[in-house]
Motif scaffolding. Structure first.
Motif, short mmCIF file in Angstrom:
data_model
loop_
_atom_site.label_atom_id
_atom_site.label_comp_id
_atom_site.label_asym_id
_atom_site.label_seq_id
_atom_site.Cartn_x
_atom_site.Cartn_y
_atom_site.Cartn_z
N CYS A 24 37.40 110.49 29.87
CA CYS A 24 37.34 109.08 30.26
C CYS A 24 36.72 108.24 29.15
N SER A 25 35.66 108.76 28.52
CA SER A 25 35.00 107.99 27.46
C SER A 25 35.95 107.79 26.26
N LEU A 26 36.76 108.78 25.98
CA LEU A 26 37.74 108.63 24.89
C LEU A 26 38.83 107.63 25.25
N ILE A 27 39.28 107.66 26.50
CA ILE A 27 40.28 106.68 26.95
C ILE A 27 39.71 105.27 26.84
N VAL A 28 38.47 105.09 27.30
CA VAL A 28 37.82 103.78 27.21
C VAL A 28 37.74 103.33 25.75
N HIS A 29 37.36 104.24 24.89
CA HIS A 29 37.20 103.90 23.47
C HIS A 29 38.52 103.46 22.84
N TYR A 30 39.58 104.20 23.11
CA TYR A 30 40.86 103.92 22.44
C TYR A 30 41.74 102.91 23.18
N LYS A 31 41.63 102.84 24.49
CA LYS A 31 42.49 101.94 25.28
C LYS A 31 41.76 100.68 25.73
N GLY A 32 40.43 100.69 25.68
CA GLY A 32 39.67 99.51 26.09
C GLY A 32 39.15 99.56 27.51
N LYS A 33 39.74 100.40 28.34
CA LYS A 33 39.28 100.54 29.72
C LYS A 33 39.87 101.80 30.33
N CYS A 34 39.27 102.22 31.45
CA CYS A 34 39.74 103.42 32.14
C CYS A 34 39.27 103.37 33.59
N ASP A 35 40.16 103.73 34.52
CA ASP A 35 39.77 103.90 35.91
C ASP A 35 38.97 105.19 35.99
N VAL A 36 37.70 105.10 36.40
CA VAL A 36 36.85 106.29 36.39
C VAL A 36 36.57 106.85 37.78
N LYS A 37 36.83 106.07 38.83
CA LYS A 37 36.60 106.56 40.19
C LYS A 37 37.40 105.71 41.16
#
Length: 97
Positions: free
Chosen positions: A60-73
């Motif tokens: 999730c942290s990598l998705i946030v870093h590269y995509k700008g956001k991530c659904d985490v829950k």
């Protein structure tokens, strides 16, 4: 004969599923990228607040870093509200959608 019984039941089943979908609106916590927090801090926060495994939190942290956001829950609003608050208190940028 079998098809006619199935055809008779199908509209009833479809209607029941449609009603259940309307009743259970699922919310999600979206985590946003920032230039402040380290990967380790984000991972630790996701493990502690969202019940992620370390590997899931890292992904999730990598998705946030590269995509700008991530659904985490995802889940009920009442369950997500304290989790999102904990992420915010930990200095992360998150919101419930």
């Amino acid at each position: 004969m079998k098809n006619s019984v199935l055809e008779e039941l199908l509209p009833e089943v479809e209607q029941e599923v449609a009603v259940k979908e309307q009743v259970s609106k699922e919310h999600k916590i979206v985590l946003f990228n920032d230039e402040v927090n380290t990967f380790d801090h984000v991972i630790d926060m996701l493990v502690a607040t969202c019940d992620h495994t370390p590997i899931q939190a890292e992904q999730c942290s990598l998705i946030v870093h590269y995509k700008g956001k991530c659904d985490v829950k995802t889940g009920d609003y009442d369950d997500l509200k304290p989790r999102c608050s904990a992420l915010l208190e930990g200095g992360l940028t998150a919101e419930i959608q």
